[in-house]
Scaffold this active site. Structure first.
Site, PDB file in Angstrom:
ATOM      1  N   HIS A   1       0.829  -1.206   0.000  1.00 29.56           N
ATOM      2  CA  HIS A   1       0.000   0.000   0.000  1.00 29.56           C
ATOM      3  C   HIS A   1       0.866   1.261   0.000  1.00 29.56           C
ATOM      4  CE1 HIS A   1       0.989   0.780   4.218  1.00 29.56           C
ATOM      5  NE2 HIS A   1       0.817  -0.526   4.411  1.00 29.56           N
TER       6      HIS A   1
ATOM      7  N   GLU B   1      -1.947  -7.059   7.480  1.00 28.36           N
ATOM      8  CA  GLU B   1      -0.593  -6.957   8.029  1.00 28.36           C
ATOM      9  C   GLU B   1      -0.457  -7.934   9.194  1.00 28.36           C
ATOM     10  OE1 GLU B   1       2.504  -6.717   7.906  1.00 28.36           O
ATOM     11  OE2 GLU B   1       2.803  -4.575   7.652  1.00 28.36           O
TER      12      GLU B   1
END
Length: 166
Positions: free
Chosen positions: A10, A86
Site C-alpha cells: 500500500h 498486516e
C-alpha cells in the site's frame, strides 16, 4: 502457461508519515503522499490488465487497490481477503519507530535484515513460520482459481509481502 501475480505494498499511511509502526490492529488510511504514490503506481500498472485484484481489508490497502482499479480498462473486481492483513506485530504495534529501536534494538535489526530469523519477531507478535506456511497455501489456492495467462494483483503490507516471498 502460467498465472502472473504482482505483489504491491500500500501507499504511505498516516501512521507511516508519523513514523509509527503499524500492524493488523492499526487501521490508518493513506496520507496525501500515499494517495499520490497509489496514483503513480496505477499509471504504471495500467497496461497490466488484471483479471482480479486481491486486497487486505485494512483501509490503506483497500484504498490503494481502488485507486489502481480506477486506471484498469477492464475494471477488475476487488476481492478482500483477511489473510492479506498486516502481521500482528505484538507489543510494537502503534509504537514510534524510535521507541522500538530503544526497547528492542536486537529484534529490530534482525527484523530489518533477516525477517525469517525472527519468530515471533517481537513479544506478542505472530509466529512467522506459521504465518508464512498459511500465506503460501492461500496464495497457491488463489492462483488455482484463475485461467492460464491471467494476471492478478495483490495489495497488501510490507511484512506480509516479506513472508510471502521469503
Amino acid at each position: 502457461m502460467a498465472i502472473e501475480v504482482d505483489l504491491v505494498r500500500h501507499g504511505e499511511s498516516i501512521f507511516n508519515a508519523l513514523n509509527i509502526y503499524q500492524g493488523a490492529s492499526q487501521d490508518s488510511s493513506l496520507s496525501e503522499t500515499g494517495i499520490k504514490q497509489a496514483e503513480n503506481l496505477a499509471r504504471k500498472l495500467v497496461s497490466r490488465n488484471y483479471a482480479g485484484i486481491y486486497s487486505s481489508p485494512l483501509k490503506r490497502a483497500c484504498l490503494t487497490a481502488k485507486i489502481i482499479k480506477q486506471r484498469q480498462k477492464n475494471q477488475p473486481a476487488i476481492y478482500t481477503e483477511g489473510w492479506l492483513k498486516e502481521l500482528d506485530h505484538g507489543d510494537i504495534g502503534a509504537m514510534k519507530v524510535s521507541e522500538i529501536k530503544k526497547k528492542y534494538p536486537k529484534e529490530w535489526e534482525t527484523w530489518l535484515k533477516s525477517p525469517a530469523k525472527t519468530s515471533p519477531h517481537f513479544p506478542g507478535g505472530q509466529i512467522l513460520t506459521q504465518e508464512s506456511e498459511m500465506a503460501c497455501k492461500r496464495l497457491n489456492f488463489l492462483v488455482s482459481l484463475w485461467e492460464d495467462e491471467s494476471k492478478i494483483l495483490i495489495v497488501s503490507h510490507g511484512a506480509k509481502i516479506k513472508i510471502i516471498v521469503m
